[in-house]
Design an enzyme around this catalytic site. Structure first.
Site, mmCIF file in Angstrom:
data_model
loop_
_atom_site.group_PDB
_atom_site.id
_atom_site.type_symbol
_atom_site.label_atom_id
_atom_site.label_comp_id
_atom_site.label_asym_id
_atom_site.label_seq_id
_atom_site.Cartn_x
_atom_site.Cartn_y
_atom_site.Cartn_z
ATOM 1 N N SER A 139 0.850 -1.185 0.000
ATOM 2 C CA SER A 139 0.000 0.000 0.000
ATOM 3 C C SER A 139 0.882 1.230 0.000
ATOM 4 O O SER A 139 2.048 1.182 0.404
ATOM 5 C CB SER A 139 -0.888 0.006 1.253
ATOM 6 O OG SER A 139 -1.551 1.247 1.411
ATOM 7 N N TYR A 155 -2.060 -0.460 10.950
ATOM 8 C CA TYR A 155 -2.231 -0.701 9.516
ATOM 9 C C TYR A 155 -1.013 -0.228 8.733
ATOM 10 O O TYR A 155 -0.463 -0.974 7.910
ATOM 11 C CB TYR A 155 -3.488 -0.003 8.997
ATOM 12 C CG TYR A 155 -3.725 -0.230 7.528
ATOM 13 C CD1 TYR A 155 -4.267 -1.428 7.085
ATOM 14 C CD2 TYR A 155 -3.383 0.734 6.580
ATOM 15 C CE1 TYR A 155 -4.466 -1.668 5.731
ATOM 16 C CE2 TYR A 155 -3.585 0.507 5.226
ATOM 17 C CZ TYR A 155 -4.128 -0.687 4.808
ATOM 18 O OH TYR A 155 -4.317 -0.918 3.468
#
Length: 238
Positions: A131, A144
């Site tokens: 990501s 995260y």
């Protein structure tokens, strides 16, 4: 090619299955929701093979990986797509530990399995779903962003390892920005949001070209350059 995809029941994983099979590739699809896997297999047809699996069950995962690969007739590419975002319905530590277990530990187990498989086969391709969050930390999503940073560095180390092996193994890290999926539909403050079809089309192109890094959509590479130049004190104020 024979391609195994984890986290294939929705979002990016499901769209990867649809676009890859439209190009004639055979896919092995894994996920936790059996009904969705069966629906996807019914839509794709005979070149899709399915297994229900919780990737955090490492002992079971290895058995299921091997079973699915045998049914497919081998594996050329493994796409490690299984992952979760913030879990708001759980207590804070329970939510963070579950996220780390899925995004970091289960990812590492899958990557380790794939590397062993391809080393014995002397060729292969490992694709990891990282990501843009791997490039920074954020106080609202510490677990995260840390999990995606782990994926990024883990794949970098495995790329170095692959170069030292007597095998032709490619390691591709995919770094998406915001993509419209079930996981992001309630998220706020998103920008440069890509439809999942467009995002996955660019991922498939990058996979087929065996790139080391794939930014999705391409404009996010500009932000990646900026992120590396911004001093830490600026991020601390955001």
């Amino acid at each position: 090619m024979n391609i195994l995809i984890t986290g294939a029941t929705s979002g990016i994983g499901k769209e990867l299955a649809l676009q890859l099979t439209s190009k004639g590739h055979k896919v092995g699809l894994m996920g936790r929701r059996t009904e969705r896997l069966q629906e996807l297999k019914d839509e794709i047809g005979d070149i899709a093979f399915i297994r229900t699996l919780d990737v955090t069950n490492h002992e079971k995962a290895e058995e299921v990986y091997n079973s699915l690969i045998d049914e497919m007739g081998g594996m050329d590419v493994m796409i490690l797509n299984a992952g979760i975002g913030r879990i708001q319905m759980l207590p804070p530590w329970e939510a963070e530990s579950k996220l780390i277990e899925v995004n970091a530990l289960a990812f590492a187990h899958g990557c380790h399995f794939a590397m062993d498989y391809f080393r014995n086969r002397e060729s292969g391709h490992i694709v990891g779903m990282s990501s843009m969050a791997a490039l920074l930390a954020h106080h609202r999503a510490a677990a995260y962003t840390a999990s995606k940073h782990f994926i990024s560095n883990y794949m970098k180390g495995y790329r170095q390892k692959a170069k030292r092996m007597n095998a032709d193994i490619t390691i591709t890290e995919i770094r998406p920005g915001y993509v419209w999926t079930e996981m992001t539909e309630r998220a706020k403050g998103m920008f440069w949001v890509a439809p999942v079809e467009k995002a996955v089309s660019q991922m498939v192109t990058g996979i087929e070209k065996r790139k080391n890094y794939v930014y999705v959509t391409k404009r996010w590479q500009l932000l990646a350059w900026v992120a590396k130049l911004v001093p830490e004190w600026v991020w601390d104020r955001l």
